[in-house]
Design a protein around this motif. Sequence first.
Motif, PDB file in Angstrom:
ATOM      1  N   SER A   1      -2.111   0.389  14.006  1.00  0.00           N
ATOM      2  CA  SER A   1      -2.487   0.858  12.672  1.00  0.00           C
ATOM      3  C   SER A   1      -1.980  -0.135  11.627  1.00  0.00           C
ATOM      4  N   PHE A   2      -2.751  -0.271  10.551  1.00  0.00           N
ATOM      5  CA  PHE A   2      -2.398  -1.171   9.454  1.00  0.00           C
ATOM      6  C   PHE A   2      -2.282  -0.362   8.168  1.00  0.00           C
ATOM      7  N   LEU A   3      -1.274  -0.651   7.369  1.00  0.00           N
ATOM      8  CA  LEU A   3      -1.131   0.020   6.085  1.00  0.00           C
ATOM      9  C   LEU A   3      -0.347  -0.859   5.120  1.00  0.00           C
ATOM     10  N   THR A   4      -0.508  -0.583   3.845  1.00  0.00           N
ATOM     11  CA  THR A   4       0.234  -1.307   2.816  1.00  0.00           C
ATOM     12  C   THR A   4       0.901  -0.295   1.895  1.00  0.00           C
ATOM     13  N   THR A   5       2.002  -0.725   1.277  1.00  0.00           N
ATOM     14  CA  THR A   5       2.710   0.139   0.341  1.00  0.00           C
ATOM     15  C   THR A   5       3.549  -0.712  -0.601  1.00  0.00           C
ATOM     16  N   ASP A   6       3.824  -0.174  -1.786  1.00  0.00           N
ATOM     17  CA  ASP A   6       4.767  -0.822  -2.696  1.00  0.00           C
ATOM     18  C   ASP A   6       6.018   0.028  -2.844  1.00  0.00           C
ATOM     19  N   ASP A   7       6.157   1.039  -1.969  1.00  0.00           N
ATOM     20  CA  ASP A   7       7.307   1.945  -2.010  1.00  0.00           C
ATOM     21  C   ASP A   7       7.867   2.060  -0.592  1.00  0.00           C
ATOM     22  N   LEU A   8       8.728   1.130  -0.234  1.00  0.00           N
ATOM     23  CA  LEU A   8       9.292   1.089   1.106  1.00  0.00           C
ATOM     24  C   LEU A   8      10.802   1.222   1.017  1.00  0.00           C
ATOM     25  N   ARG A   9      11.365   2.141   1.795  1.00  0.00           N
ATOM     26  CA  ARG A   9      12.807   2.376   1.782  1.00  0.00           C
ATOM     27  C   ARG A   9      13.340   2.355   3.200  1.00  0.00           C
ATOM     28  N   HIS A  10      14.608   1.984   3.319  1.00  0.00           N
ATOM     29  CA  HIS A  10      15.335   2.126   4.579  1.00  0.00           C
ATOM     30  C   HIS A  10      16.575   2.939   4.251  1.00  0.00           C
ATOM     31  N   GLY A  11      16.582   4.209   4.672  1.00  0.00           N
ATOM     32  CA  GLY A  11      17.624   5.102   4.216  1.00  0.00           C
ATOM     33  C   GLY A  11      17.500   5.268   2.716  1.00  0.00           C
ATOM     34  N   SER A  12      18.551   4.968   1.990  1.00  0.00           N
ATOM     35  CA  SER A  12      18.506   5.062   0.526  1.00  0.00           C
ATOM     36  C   SER A  12      18.237   3.709  -0.125  1.00  0.00           C
ATOM     37  N   GLU A  13      18.108   2.644   0.700  1.00  0.00           N
ATOM     38  CA  GLU A  13      17.908   1.298   0.157  1.00  0.00           C
ATOM     39  C   GLU A  13      16.426   1.022  -0.069  1.00  0.00           C
ATOM     40  N   ARG A  14      16.080   0.669  -1.304  1.00  0.00           N
ATOM     41  CA  ARG A  14      14.693   0.355  -1.603  1.00  0.00           C
ATOM     42  C   ARG A  14      14.531  -0.979  -2.332  1.00  0.00           C
ATOM     43  N   ASP A  15      15.661  -1.666  -2.610  1.00  0.00           N
ATOM     44  CA  ASP A  15      15.575  -2.972  -3.248  1.00  0.00           C
ATOM     45  C   ASP A  15      14.929  -3.962  -2.283  1.00  0.00           C
ATOM     46  N   PRO A  16      13.811  -4.593  -2.663  1.00  0.00           N
ATOM     47  CA  PRO A  16      13.096  -5.482  -1.737  1.00  0.00           C
ATOM     48  C   PRO A  16      13.956  -6.609  -1.178  1.00  0.00           C
TER      49      PRO A  16
END
Length: 307
Positions: free
Chosen positions: A166-181
């Motif tokens: 599956s392929f998808l895109t997002t501008d809102d990606l987090r790992h745990g509470s970390e979302r700073d790119p």
Amino acid sequence: MTSTRDTSTPVVQVPTRMLVEALVRTDHTVDTGEVYATASQLGMSDQQVRLCIKRLVVEGRFTQEGRGRKALLRATDATERMLGPDADFVAHAYRQDAGLAPWDGTWHLVAFAVPETARVARDALRTALTRLGGGPVQGGLYASPNAWEPYVQEQVRHLGVLDHVSFLTTDDLRHGSERDPAALARLWWPQAETADRYHRLTAVTEPRLARLRAHENLPHAQRLTIAVELAAEFTRAMEPDPLLPPELLSQPWPGTKARELVAQCWSLLADQEEPDPDPGQGPAPEGEGVRLFRLYSDVINQAVIGM
């Protein structure tokens, strides 16, 4: 022939296979006479070269016309496909360095659930995703800040697992509470190791660039040797580099300086393309080996100037 390697500069280990591939010309052929001559400059034996060429032919990577030093190797379709995409990534890297490929904040994700019955294909897919610059978010999920979908699709079709991906895109990606790119990039990609490879590339390139600037008429074999050494070290730095956007990297990023130095070398090698014939060997081919580096020089120019 005695090697004329400059012992005052960092030594580059060049695998014999990489030597042959580095001398592929723009028409996808290899002059074995140039391979043997350059191998001698690098301290390789004729036996090493013969065995390597034999393996490449047996593997179906090249076909061979003629024998010995007068043979011509011709890259097969499979080898041509392997040689081609690298130019895309080289161009993208230089566009990033020139500020022509700013990141739009979009993450490109690939998720897969390949069954155990296709375990070999699943393992090959993981390897391909990593080679294409993907970062492992978690089991079966890889991310890239680059629009890598065409390359991934080519791989999954080749492996026969498209229906499991599956392929998808997002501008809102987090790992745990970390979302700073930038923090996510440090988490998923080994940036310190990548930076170290570029520091090494700079150390290798600087003295060779100085030599090219100081000696406009280096013998053809010595120019080819420099070109192959640069190709080897450049490949070691670039192949594992996910080419993260500058916005996600610490600045100044060592890859930018290293690639600029290599580009200057490629430009000089292309300008000094006309070879000197080896006495007793007849006229040398017209810089055919170095034309590969003219190709990369053209890729850089088109990526940066042509935008």
